[in-house]
Scaffold this motif. Structure first.
Motif, PDB file in Angstrom:
ATOM      1  N   LEU A 120       0.806  -1.218   0.000  1.00 16.63           N
ATOM      2  CA  LEU A 120       0.000   0.000   0.000  1.00 16.63           C
ATOM      3  C   LEU A 120       0.838   1.266   0.000  1.00 16.63           C
ATOM      4  CD1 LEU A 120      -2.777  -1.118   2.506  1.00 16.63           C
ATOM      5  CD2 LEU A 120      -2.741  -1.332   0.015  1.00 16.63           C
ATOM      6  N   THR A 121       1.971   1.246   0.687  1.00 22.58           N
ATOM      7  CA  THR A 121       2.843   2.419   0.698  1.00 22.58           C
ATOM      8  C   THR A 121       4.272   1.959   0.955  1.00 22.58           C
ATOM      9  OG1 THR A 121       3.184   4.624   1.648  1.00 22.58           O
ATOM     10  CG2 THR A 121       2.451   2.901   3.160  1.00 22.58           C
ATOM     11  N   THR A 122       5.224   2.498   0.179  1.00 23.75           N
ATOM     12  CA  THR A 122       6.597   2.009   0.258  1.00 23.75           C
ATOM     13  C   THR A 122       7.653   3.110   0.313  1.00 23.75           C
ATOM     14  OG1 THR A 122       6.735   1.948  -2.155  1.00 23.75           O
ATOM     15  CG2 THR A 122       5.994  -0.073  -1.046  1.00 23.75           C
ATOM     16  N   MET A 123       7.271   4.361   0.059  1.00 26.21           N
ATOM     17  CA  MET A 123       8.207   5.486  -0.076  1.00 26.21           C
ATOM     18  C   MET A 123       9.109   5.327  -1.296  1.00 26.21           C
ATOM     19  SD  MET A 123       9.346   6.519   3.813  1.00 26.21           S
ATOM     20  CE  MET A 123      10.369   7.872   3.195  1.00 26.21           C
ATOM     21  N   LEU A 124       8.736   4.461  -2.219  1.00 28.50           N
ATOM     22  CA  LEU A 124       9.473   4.251  -3.465  1.00 28.50           C
ATOM     23  C   LEU A 124       8.479   4.216  -4.622  1.00 28.50           C
ATOM     24  CD1 LEU A 124      11.914   1.455  -2.268  1.00 28.50           C
ATOM     25  CD2 LEU A 124      12.572   3.788  -2.935  1.00 28.50           C
ATOM     26  N   PRO A 125       8.876   4.678  -5.809  1.00 33.23           N
ATOM     27  CA  PRO A 125       7.941   4.702  -6.939  1.00 33.23           C
ATOM     28  C   PRO A 125       7.855   3.363  -7.659  1.00 33.23           C
ATOM     29  CG  PRO A 125      10.030   5.654  -7.599  1.00 33.23           C
ATOM     30  CD  PRO A 125      10.161   5.332  -6.126  1.00 33.23           C
ATOM     31  N   GLY A 126       6.771   3.192  -8.394  1.00 36.30           N
ATOM     32  CA  GLY A 126       6.603   2.052  -9.281  1.00 36.30           C
ATOM     33  C   GLY A 126       6.259   2.540 -10.673  1.00 36.30           C
ATOM     34  N   GLU A 127       6.011   1.624 -11.570  1.00 37.51           N
ATOM     35  CA  GLU A 127       5.699   2.000 -12.952  1.00 37.51           C
ATOM     36  C   GLU A 127       4.424   2.837 -13.043  1.00 37.51           C
ATOM     37  OE1 GLU A 127       5.036  -0.021 -17.379  1.00 37.51           O
ATOM     38  OE2 GLU A 127       5.092  -1.278 -15.584  1.00 37.51           O
ATOM     39  N   ASP A 128       3.478   2.591 -12.130  1.00 38.33           N
ATOM     40  CA  ASP A 128       2.241   3.374 -12.134  1.00 38.33           C
ATOM     41  C   ASP A 128       2.531   4.872 -12.077  1.00 38.33           C
ATOM     42  OD1 ASP A 128       0.437   1.234 -12.269  1.00 38.33           O
ATOM     43  OD2 ASP A 128       0.445   0.974 -10.096  1.00 38.33           O
ATOM     44  N   ALA A 129       3.544   5.254 -11.310  1.00 32.77           N
ATOM     45  CA  ALA A 129       3.878   6.672 -11.174  1.00 32.77           C
ATOM     46  C   ALA A 129       4.320   7.256 -12.512  1.00 32.77           C
ATOM     47  CB  ALA A 129       4.967   6.855 -10.120  1.00 32.77           C
ATOM     48  N   VAL A 130       5.112   6.491 -13.247  1.00 29.92           N
ATOM     49  CA  VAL A 130       5.604   6.966 -14.548  1.00 29.92           C
ATOM     50  C   VAL A 130       4.444   7.136 -15.517  1.00 29.92           C
ATOM     51  CG1 VAL A 130       7.147   6.481 -16.474  1.00 29.92           C
ATOM     52  CG2 VAL A 130       7.814   5.837 -14.149  1.00 29.92           C
ATOM     53  N   VAL A 131       3.587   6.135 -15.585  1.00 30.08           N
ATOM     54  CA  VAL A 131       2.443   6.194 -16.497  1.00 30.08           C
ATOM     55  C   VAL A 131       1.514   7.342 -16.104  1.00 30.08           C
ATOM     56  CG1 VAL A 131       0.415   4.962 -17.353  1.00 30.08           C
ATOM     57  CG2 VAL A 131       2.578   3.743 -17.011  1.00 30.08           C
ATOM     58  N   ALA A 132       1.254   7.511 -14.807  1.00 27.32           N
ATOM     59  CA  ALA A 132       0.385   8.589 -14.342  1.00 27.32           C
ATOM     60  C   ALA A 132       0.967   9.948 -14.718  1.00 27.32           C
ATOM     61  CB  ALA A 132       0.162   8.493 -12.843  1.00 27.32           C
ATOM     62  N   MET A 150      -1.332   5.659  -6.398  1.00 27.67           N
ATOM     63  CA  MET A 150      -0.790   5.727  -7.754  1.00 27.67           C
ATOM     64  C   MET A 150      -1.485   4.736  -8.684  1.00 27.67           C
ATOM     65  SD  MET A 150       1.197   8.218  -7.473  1.00 27.67           S
ATOM     66  CE  MET A 150       1.478   8.177  -9.229  1.00 27.67           C
ATOM     67  N   HIS A 151      -1.739   3.539  -8.184  1.00 33.07           N
ATOM     68  CA  HIS A 151      -2.408   2.537  -9.017  1.00 33.07           C
ATOM     69  C   HIS A 151      -3.825   2.987  -9.346  1.00 33.07           C
ATOM     70  CE1 HIS A 151      -2.518  -1.340 -10.918  1.00 33.07           C
ATOM     71  NE2 HIS A 151      -3.545  -1.756 -10.186  1.00 33.07           N
ATOM     72  N   CYS A 152      -4.495   3.588  -8.369  1.00 33.19           N
ATOM     73  CA  CYS A 152      -5.864   4.062  -8.590  1.00 33.19           C
ATOM     74  C   CYS A 152      -5.881   5.281  -9.505  1.00 33.19           C
ATOM     75  CB  CYS A 152      -6.537   4.369  -7.259  1.00 33.19           C
ATOM     76  SG  CYS A 152      -6.908   2.893  -6.280  1.00 33.19           S
ATOM     77  N   MET A 153      -4.907   6.185  -9.346  1.00 29.70           N
ATOM     78  CA  MET A 153      -4.872   7.352 -10.218  1.00 29.70           C
ATOM     79  C   MET A 153      -4.658   6.928 -11.671  1.00 29.70           C
ATOM     80  SD  MET A 153      -2.904  11.009 -10.052  1.00 29.70           S
ATOM     81  CE  MET A 153      -1.327  10.364  -9.566  1.00 29.70           C
ATOM     82  N   ARG A 154      -3.770   5.990 -11.883  1.00 29.93           N
ATOM     83  CA  ARG A 154      -3.554   5.495 -13.251  1.00 29.93           C
ATOM     84  C   ARG A 154      -4.851   4.926 -13.824  1.00 29.93           C
ATOM     85  NH1 ARG A 154       0.881   0.841 -15.137  1.00 29.93           N
ATOM     86  NH2 ARG A 154       0.137   0.657 -17.303  1.00 29.93           N
ATOM     87  N   ALA A 155      -5.529   4.102 -13.055  1.00 27.34           N
ATOM     88  CA  ALA A 155      -6.790   3.521 -13.523  1.00 27.34           C
ATOM     89  C   ALA A 155      -7.833   4.603 -13.779  1.00 27.34           C
ATOM     90  CB  ALA A 155      -7.313   2.510 -12.499  1.00 27.34           C
ATOM     91  N   ASN A 156      -7.868   5.600 -12.912  1.00 21.47           N
ATOM     92  CA  ASN A 156      -8.842   6.680 -13.055  1.00 21.47           C
ATOM     93  C   ASN A 156      -8.609   7.464 -14.344  1.00 21.47           C
ATOM     94  OD1 ASN A 156     -11.082   8.191 -11.807  1.00 21.47           O
ATOM     95  ND2 ASN A 156      -9.607   9.873 -11.698  1.00 21.47           N
ATOM     96  N   LEU A 157      -7.349   7.827 -14.588  1.00 23.66           N
ATOM     97  CA  LEU A 157      -7.024   8.605 -15.781  1.00 23.66           C
ATOM     98  C   LEU A 157      -7.249   7.797 -17.060  1.00 23.66           C
ATOM     99  CD1 LEU A 157      -3.777  10.320 -14.472  1.00 23.66           C
ATOM    100  CD2 LEU A 157      -5.952  11.457 -14.966  1.00 23.66           C
TER     101      LEU A 157
END
Length: 465
Positions: A107-119, A335-342
């Motif tokens: 749920l939270t890691t203080m590190l980015p994933g691919e979702d952040a890049v796509v968003a 981030m995962h939800c924002m990507r899905a939302n957009l």
């Protein structure tokens, strides 16, 4: 005489009847409110949840699409939609799937994933600003952008419009009274003078805007492209473009907060009107109802931010503390939800559905006002519309405030709630979502028609003009 043209005694008689009806219809909510009073301050988890028109808090059991259901089993058509937090409906299927997908993957890691890049790529393509940061709320976004603005310009004063909404940022908790900036009434626990570095001026007033900027101490104008927190107030033609021109002329930055006005268009007023802000803020709906905020900036601002950061850290041990960010900012779930939302929810098709329905609703309000011979007006902006207790739509926050009639507003809201319809509290504002139907709109109009007919039938209700 009141601004609404309806006698106070009639409003109170009408409201008293509706309060009794609510208490009789909602025994489980009333019982929960009494139970909550012993553990929750004010009987609710956040004190403003008790500020609705109901005599006792209304407790929700579940929500989906354009509807929610209370603990007593009543179904409601929701035109409030979390005051934009669920602008695209409650629990859209892609968001529900995204939550389930991420639930077992951190749920939270203080590190980015691919979702952040796509968003980030999706945000840049949609809103036209190249660089983005992700926060927990729009309040955080505005707070952090203000720090950047002060660091970049080396100026301290923030300029806002009277009656603005920018979350709970301390610096915006000011009003304009007789040309002077003062603290907002009701502000709790304020320890220092906000007027030292915050200045409030009327909306739609070019002379006041230029006079404020000409003092040479303004770091930024932080504004909504249309005001929404004091009732809806639209900009006069060309006003927002003049805001952009004058901020550039006097060396101040332009920050556009579209947390509410994002309901106007898929790219917000910013893209629709070509506003060219230095910074752009959105919160509430950007991740489909999961708490999240964002801010974007121009390439010039990104370069200036990097320089400001280097200057702030010069001579320090390590990287220092910028005063920005929380460990939950840009968390994996958001981030995962924002990507899905957009990608799947906040789409052109969604707006194509919402906007005509909001127009239908605004036209319905106008029809009711004419039918009942009321000196009221209707303001509309994208998926939002609002009826206001003044004959002409307001041009400033002071105009909108002068038209307030809290007792009448709350009585009408309670009447609607008692018949399964919710609109935004504190104002007569409505919002349509992709799950709203024409039948939902027509039911709201018919129910409000019935409310006005019953209210105006009370002896002495209509005041002489």
């Amino acid at each position: 005489m009141t601004a609404s043209g309806i006698a106070a005694a009639a409003v109170e008689a009408f409201a008293a009847r509706e309060r009794q009806r609510f208490l009789e219809q909602n025994p489980k909510s009333v019982a929960l409110a009494e139970r909550a009073r012993h553990s929750l301050f004010g009987g609710v988890p956040m004190h403003w949840m008790a500020d609705w028109s109901t005599p006792s808090p209304l407790f929700v059991e579940r929500a989906k699409g354009a509807r929610f259901y209370d603990v007593d089993g009543h179904e409601y058509i929701d035109f409030c939609l979390g005051d934009t937090g669920t602008m695209f409906g409650h629990s859209p299927d892609p968001i529900a799937r995204a939550i389930a997908e991420q639930a077992g993957s951190g749920l939270t890691t203080m590190l980015p994933g691919e979702d952040a890049v796509v968003a980030g790529e999706l945000l840049a393509a949609r809103f036209g600003l190249p660089y983005w940061q992700v926060t927990a709320t729009a309040t955080d976004s505005n707070r952090y952008v203000l720090r950047w603005a002060r660091a970049i310009t080396q100026r301290k004063t923030l300029l806002v419009f009277d009656g603005c909404y920018h979350g709970t940022v301390d610096d915006v908790m000011v009003r304009c009274r007789d040309g002077a900036t003062v603290h907002r009434s009701g502000l709790v626990g304020q320890a220092y003078d906000l007027t030292q570095y915050s200045r409030a001026i009327p909306f739609n007033d070019i002379q006041a805007l230029e006079a404020a900027l000409a003092q040479g101490d303004v770091c930024a104008l932080l504004c909504e492209p249309a005001m929404t927190n004091i009732g809806m107030v639209l900009p006069e033609p060309g006003f927002m473009q003049q805001c952009r021109e004058l901020t550039r002329k006097y060396g101040a930055l332009l920050i556009i907060d579209e947390t509410h006005t994002i309901s106007t268009d898929i790219g917000g007023c910013t893209k629709l009107w070509g506003l060219e802000p230095d910074f752009f803020v959105v919160g509430k709906p950007i991740a489909g109802g999961v708490p999240c905020g964002i801010f974007g900036c121009s390439a010039a601002m990104a370069e200036a931010m990097q320089q400001a950061r280097q200057q702030a850290s010069a001579g320090s041990q390590g990287h220092g503390h910028s005063g920005m960010g929380t460990t939950l900012s840009a968390n994996a779930l958001a981030m995962h939800c924002m990507r899905a939302n957009l990608e799947q929810v906040m789409t052109q098709a969604a707006y194509d559905h919402m906007l005509p329905l909001a127009k239908r609703l605004a036209d319905g309000f106008r029809g009711l006002i004419a039918k009942h011979d009321l000196q009221w007006s209707v303001t509309e902006l994208g998926a939002r519309s609002e009826f206001q207790f003044c004959p002409v739509s307001p041009k400033t926050g002071a105009d909108a405030e002068a038209a307030f009639h809290d007792e009448l507003q709350m009585a009408l809201h309670l009447y609607l709630i008692n018949r399964g319809i919710l609109i935004t509290p504190f104002h007569n504002m409505t919002l349509c979502c992709p799950d709203t139907s024409a039948a939902d709109v027509d039911r709201l109009i018919a129910t409000l028609d019935q409310a006005l007919a019953e209210l105006l039938a009370i002896p002495g209700a209509r005041l002489n003009r």
